[in-house]
Design an enzyme around this catalytic site. Structure first.
Site, PDB file in Angstrom:
ATOM      1  N   CYS A 144       4.430  29.188   3.539  1.00 25.88           N
ATOM      2  CA  CYS A 144       5.234  29.735   4.629  1.00 25.88           C
ATOM      3  C   CYS A 144       6.239  30.803   4.214  1.00 25.88           C
ATOM      4  O   CYS A 144       6.205  31.934   4.701  1.00 25.88           O
ATOM      5  CB  CYS A 144       5.982  28.598   5.317  1.00 25.88           C
ATOM      6  N   HIS A 175      12.826  30.208   8.224  1.00 25.69           N
ATOM      7  CA  HIS A 175      12.387  29.753   6.894  1.00 25.69           C
ATOM      8  C   HIS A 175      12.595  30.799   5.801  1.00 25.69           C
ATOM      9  O   HIS A 175      11.837  30.865   4.838  1.00 25.69           O
ATOM     10  CB  HIS A 175      10.920  29.313   6.937  1.00 25.69           C
TER      11      HIS A 175
END
Length: 546
Positions: A58, A114
């Site tokens: 990610c 993130h």
């Protein structure tokens, strides 16, 4: 730039990023298990990107997307940013929304960040986005928006907690504590559609919609979808895969609703829509992985094709397509910044020190991609590296043979006589609108899917295995996309040349930012919420410390 005949305004750009969606989790690649009617209608009326690559996890993918730089230059090339880890996207590096702000865009972000939240200056609204509604960490519960993660903190007297746990939902820089119970995919879709509804169309819009779906939620209930949606997939025998299918269906429905909002706002004629997964699907059942990348080898976390080759497409009337197109033009996630910047009329010479290349003209004219090489990664901690050059892909390092193999094989399911009839049997918002606008391209049922599926010669059981921890492995991923046949012995000079290129990249890499998690960020020290804990107003005498 190819401009719409009716307007000289810069195009609106909608970038939809799915999380952990596997190659074989969408029906536009021919999978007969989970119908994705809205994604399929988009893909069949745009350009399916069949030779497109992301990063394998990610945080590196998101950093590469927003900066146009390889993760080795960002210090994000080892792992994801964990809860309360003081690692972040370097603040001195410009981001996609910052560049688009310079072109006059309104910029908004929904969903997963993130990329670090240790201080407010690292949050999306300080990195080029006008607004942000979403979460900082890698995942949240789909209904209460909490994030649970092992603390990883070294043992210390007075700090007994083994996990960080708290609310992770932001509106701008403020934690949202008064919303609970709505399925996250629906909540984020409502927020995205509100942005579209309220947008002043005299200005171009850049909307980055970064889904939670189809990533798992917290470990105590990882797979979550409304029961009435899950029940639509009663033909799937595995209960967990059935729930996963419901998560995919809700995301597909979200795509349809966003498209409908753009149509209602009369924005579609001058809009570019991009859809991509951030990395391959998780297939490790011990990690609640019920995605499928089959027949590609590997999964999330690994640089086999199943970890980095992901479902993606681009749609826009500005592409002036006359029929569906399946692109084999080589493209990397770093290419979106210069590609979309070009489409918006920007001069890519204004983009600083990027690894991405503009593929816009190649997409418009259906000409060869200017990209000939992709650095998939160099991880000095795990001792793994991989390089793609033209048709060839080199893998070397600590990837034990037989571990990252052809997992995610689905139960036997026969394809229906007509995939279109099966996929669209319950309708498709995107297809209905495209038909109304005269922009739905397929002329014959199912024909547009030809060429969109990966087909491999042989079966995994007969594959020529290679152990990259012993010697580099070389594959022709054009003729052998499932990485079954190691050809390194046949091309020693090519292997040597590609290894030298990797060494050149190694000299350009910065040190990985990977750091210990900071227990001072524990949500229990901050009102049960994840906050920018290193900002002065959040520095506190935590009751867990003595």
């Amino acid at each position: 730039m190819v401009k719409n005949e009716s307007t000289s305004q810069r195009p609106h750009i909608i970038f939809i990023l799915a999380d952990d969606l596997g190659w074989n989790d969408v029906s536009f690649h021919g999978s007969p298990q989970i119908p994705t009617p809205n994604l399929d209608a988009f893909a069949s009326s745009g350009i399916m990107l069949n030779n497109y690559y992301s990063e394998c996890i990610c945080t590196p993918s998101r950093g590469a997307l927003l900066t146009g730089q390889y993760p080795i230059r960002l210090g994000l090339h080892h792992f994801v940013i964990r809860a309360c880890e003081p690692t972040a996207l370097p603040i001195e590096i410009n981001t996609m929304p910052q560049y688009f702000k310079e072109l006059g865009y309104d910029t908004h972000m929904i969903g997963k960040w993130h990329l670090g939240c240790k201080k407010k200056e690292y949050l999306p609204t300080s990195r080029g986005f006008d607004t942000f509604f979403g979460y900082c960490n890698g995942f949240i519960d789909y209904y209460d928006y909490t994030h649970l993660y092992p603390s990883g903190a070294p043992p210390r007297e007075g700090y007994p907690r083994e996990s960080f746990f708290g609310i992770d939902l932001y509106n701008g820089t403020n934690v949202v504590k008064d919303i609970r119970g709505q399925y996250a995919t629906d909540l984020f879709t409502e927020k995205a559609n509100l942005i579209i509804k309220n947008h002043d169309t005299s200005k171009p819009l850049f909307l980055y919609f970064s889904h939670l779906a189809v990533h798992i939620g917290n470990s105590y209930m990882p797979l979550q979808a409304p029961r009435e949606v899950v029940n639509q997939f009663d033909y799937i025998k595995n209960e967990q895969r059935r729930t996963f299918a419901g998560m995919v269906a809700k995301m597909d429905n979200s795509v349809g609703k966003v498209f409908e909002a753009l149509h209602d706002k009369n924005m579609l004629a001058n809009t570019i829509v991009v859809f991509s997964s951030d990395n391959g699907g998780e297939t490790n059942l011990n990690k609640y992985g019920y995605a499928s990348n089959y027949p590609l080898r590997g999964k999330k976390f690994y640089i086999w094709e199943g970890g980095v080759r992901v479902p993606a497409f681009i749609w826009s009337p500005l592409l002036q397509l006359q029929e569906p197109r399946i692109s084999t033009q080589l493209m990397h996630i770093t290419d979106w910044l210069p590609t979309l910047y070009t489409a918006a009329g920007g001069d890519t010479s204004n983009l600083k020190d990027i690894d991405g290349q503009s593929i816009w003209d190649a997409l418009v004219t259906n000409s060869p991609s200017p990209r000939k090489e992709i650095l998939h990664n160099i991880d000095p901690i795990d001792n793994v590296s991989s390089l793609r050059r033209d048709d060839l892909k080199l893998i070397m390092g600590n990837l034990t043979s037989g571990v990252e193999t052809w997992s995610g094989i689905l139960e036997d399911m026969d394809k229906p006589p007509s995939m279109d009839e099966w996929v669209f049997k319950n309708g498709s918002t995107v297809r209905d609108i495209l038909r109304k606008m005269g922009l739905y391209l397929p002329q014959g049922a199912d024909k547009w899917r030809e060429g969109s599926e990966v087909k491999c010669d042989g079966v995994p059981e007969t594959a020529n295995e290679c152990n990259p921890s012993h010697a580099p492995c070389l594959y022709n991923v054009t003729t052998d996309p499932c990485e079954m046949n190691n050809i390194a012995d046949r091309h020693p000079e090519v292997v040597k040349s590609m290894l030298n290129t990797i060494k050149t990249y190694e000299r350009q890499a910065v040190k990985p930012q990977f750091q210990d998690q900071d227990p001072h960020g524990d949500p229990m020290c901050h009102g049960f919420a994840y906050v920018p804990w290193l900002d002065p107003e959040h520095i506190t005498n935590c009751p867990f410390f003595k």
